[in-house]
Write a protein that holds these residues in place. Sequence first.
Motif, PDB file in Angstrom:
ATOM      1  N   VAL A   7       0.673  -0.963  -0.019  1.00 52.72           N
ATOM      2  CA  VAL A   7      -0.220  -0.073  -0.097  1.00 52.72           C
ATOM      3  C   VAL A   7       0.604   0.592   0.164  1.00 52.72           C
ATOM      4  CG1 VAL A   7      -1.946   1.226   1.149  1.00 52.72           C
ATOM      5  CG2 VAL A   7      -1.958  -1.523   1.091  1.00 52.72           C
ATOM      6  N   VAL A   8       1.229   2.248  -1.130  1.00 49.38           N
ATOM      7  CA  VAL A   8       1.756   2.709  -1.046  1.00 49.38           C
ATOM      8  C   VAL A   8       1.191   4.471  -1.570  1.00 49.38           C
ATOM      9  CG1 VAL A   8       4.164   1.266  -1.868  1.00 49.38           C
ATOM     10  CG2 VAL A   8       2.418   2.801  -3.748  1.00 49.38           C
ATOM     11  N   ARG A   9       2.008   5.777  -1.408  1.00 49.97           N
ATOM     12  CA  ARG A   9       0.996   6.827  -1.991  1.00 49.97           C
ATOM     13  C   ARG A   9       0.884   7.086  -3.585  1.00 49.97           C
ATOM     14  NH1 ARG A   9       1.563  11.046   1.965  1.00 49.97           N
ATOM     15  NH2 ARG A   9       3.050  10.695   3.830  1.00 49.97           N
ATOM     16  N   ASN A  32      -6.623   1.501  -7.304  1.00 53.46           N
ATOM     17  CA  ASN A  32      -6.367   2.883  -6.424  1.00 53.46           C
ATOM     18  C   ASN A  32      -7.792   2.744  -5.394  1.00 53.46           C
ATOM     19  OD1 ASN A  32      -4.702   4.197  -8.167  1.00 53.46           O
ATOM     20  ND2 ASN A  32      -5.556   4.881  -9.327  1.00 53.46           N
ATOM     21  N   VAL A  33      -7.135   3.103  -4.333  1.00 55.08           N
ATOM     22  CA  VAL A  33      -8.186   2.365  -3.126  1.00 55.08           C
ATOM     23  C   VAL A  33      -8.289   4.101  -2.147  1.00 55.08           C
ATOM     24  CG1 VAL A  33      -8.253   0.556  -2.778  1.00 55.08           C
ATOM     25  CG2 VAL A  33      -6.438   2.075  -1.977  1.00 55.08           C
ATOM     26  N   THR A  34      -9.243   4.585  -1.624  1.00 55.45           N
ATOM     27  CA  THR A  34      -9.004   5.005  -0.009  1.00 55.45           C
ATOM     28  C   THR A  34      -9.138   4.430   0.685  1.00 55.45           C
ATOM     29  OG1 THR A  34     -11.359   5.504  -0.647  1.00 55.45           O
ATOM     30  CG2 THR A  34     -10.612   7.042  -1.486  1.00 55.45           C
ATOM     31  N   GLY A  35      -8.295   4.718   2.517  1.00 53.25           N
ATOM     32  CA  GLY A  35      -7.998   4.118   3.029  1.00 53.25           C
ATOM     33  C   GLY A  35      -8.262   5.251   4.297  1.00 53.25           C
ATOM     34  N   GLN A  40      -4.595   8.208  10.100  1.00 50.48           N
ATOM     35  CA  GLN A  40      -5.988   9.038  10.708  1.00 50.48           C
ATOM     36  C   GLN A  40      -6.737   9.616  10.099  1.00 50.48           C
ATOM     37  OE1 GLN A  40      -7.254   7.040  12.886  1.00 50.48           O
ATOM     38  NE2 GLN A  40      -5.472   6.025  12.976  1.00 50.48           N
ATOM     39  N   GLY A  41      -6.148   9.757   8.546  1.00 44.90           N
ATOM     40  CA  GLY A  41      -6.815  11.349   7.636  1.00 44.90           C
ATOM     41  C   GLY A  41      -5.727  12.599   7.364  1.00 44.90           C
ATOM     42  N   SER A  57     -10.113   9.356   5.304  1.00 45.87           N
ATOM     43  CA  SER A  57      -8.874   8.421   4.274  1.00 45.87           C
ATOM     44  C   SER A  57      -8.898   9.653   3.996  1.00 45.87           C
ATOM     45  CB  SER A  57     -10.144   7.043   3.512  1.00 45.87           C
ATOM     46  OG  SER A  57     -11.370   8.032   3.068  1.00 45.87           O
ATOM     47  N   VAL A  58      -7.620   8.780   2.883  1.00 45.22           N
ATOM     48  CA  VAL A  58      -6.818   9.443   2.441  1.00 45.22           C
ATOM     49  C   VAL A  58      -6.757   7.893   0.970  1.00 45.22           C
ATOM     50  CG1 VAL A  58      -5.583  10.892   3.717  1.00 45.22           C
ATOM     51  CG2 VAL A  58      -4.868   8.594   3.231  1.00 45.22           C
ATOM     52  N   PRO A  59      -6.179   8.792   0.335  1.00 42.83           N
ATOM     53  CA  PRO A  59      -6.252   7.922  -0.938  1.00 42.83           C
ATOM     54  C   PRO A  59      -4.992   7.014  -1.260  1.00 42.83           C
ATOM     55  CG  PRO A  59      -5.590   9.526  -1.998  1.00 42.83           C
ATOM     56  CD  PRO A  59      -6.358  10.241  -0.332  1.00 42.83           C
ATOM     57  N   LYS A  60      -4.631   6.210  -1.484  1.00 43.85           N
ATOM     58  CA  LYS A  60      -2.849   4.893  -1.497  1.00 43.85           C
ATOM     59  C   LYS A  60      -3.562   3.959  -2.939  1.00 43.85           C
ATOM     60  CE  LYS A  60      -1.941   6.081   2.062  1.00 43.85           C
ATOM     61  NZ  LYS A  60      -0.634   6.799   2.850  1.00 43.85           N
TER      62      LYS A  60
END
Length: 117
Positions: A7-9, A32-35, A40-41, A57-60
């Motif tokens: 899981v990376v930026r 591409n996912v968000t989590g 913690q956002g 949540s942030v994009p990963k």
Amino acid sequence: MIKIEAVVRPERVNVVLEAIVEAGCQGYSYTNVTGRGQQQGVEVFTGRGGQVVSRASVPKTIISAVVNDDQKDAVIEAIVANARSGEDGAIGDGKIFVSPVSEVVRVRTGERDGAAL
């Protein structure tokens, strides 16, 4: 065989993919996912007034690859070296999950295990 999920930026994906190919990884997939994890956002500025909004949540991006056991360390090192932000890294740089794969079958030919990779 080993399955490596990283899981990376999202902005580091192309660099990481080039590195794992150079490390000997023949194939991969990514999504591409968000989590949310330890980070913690994040707080983001929106609108003209500069209003601060917290995103839970942030994009990963998740990169998945199955490699032979002898390639595991090289691929993991390639991911770590290329996904890290700066010299010391930062919260949110990602995680790597490693799990065993008991069998692989190529659908087109029916080849199994190492020949299917």
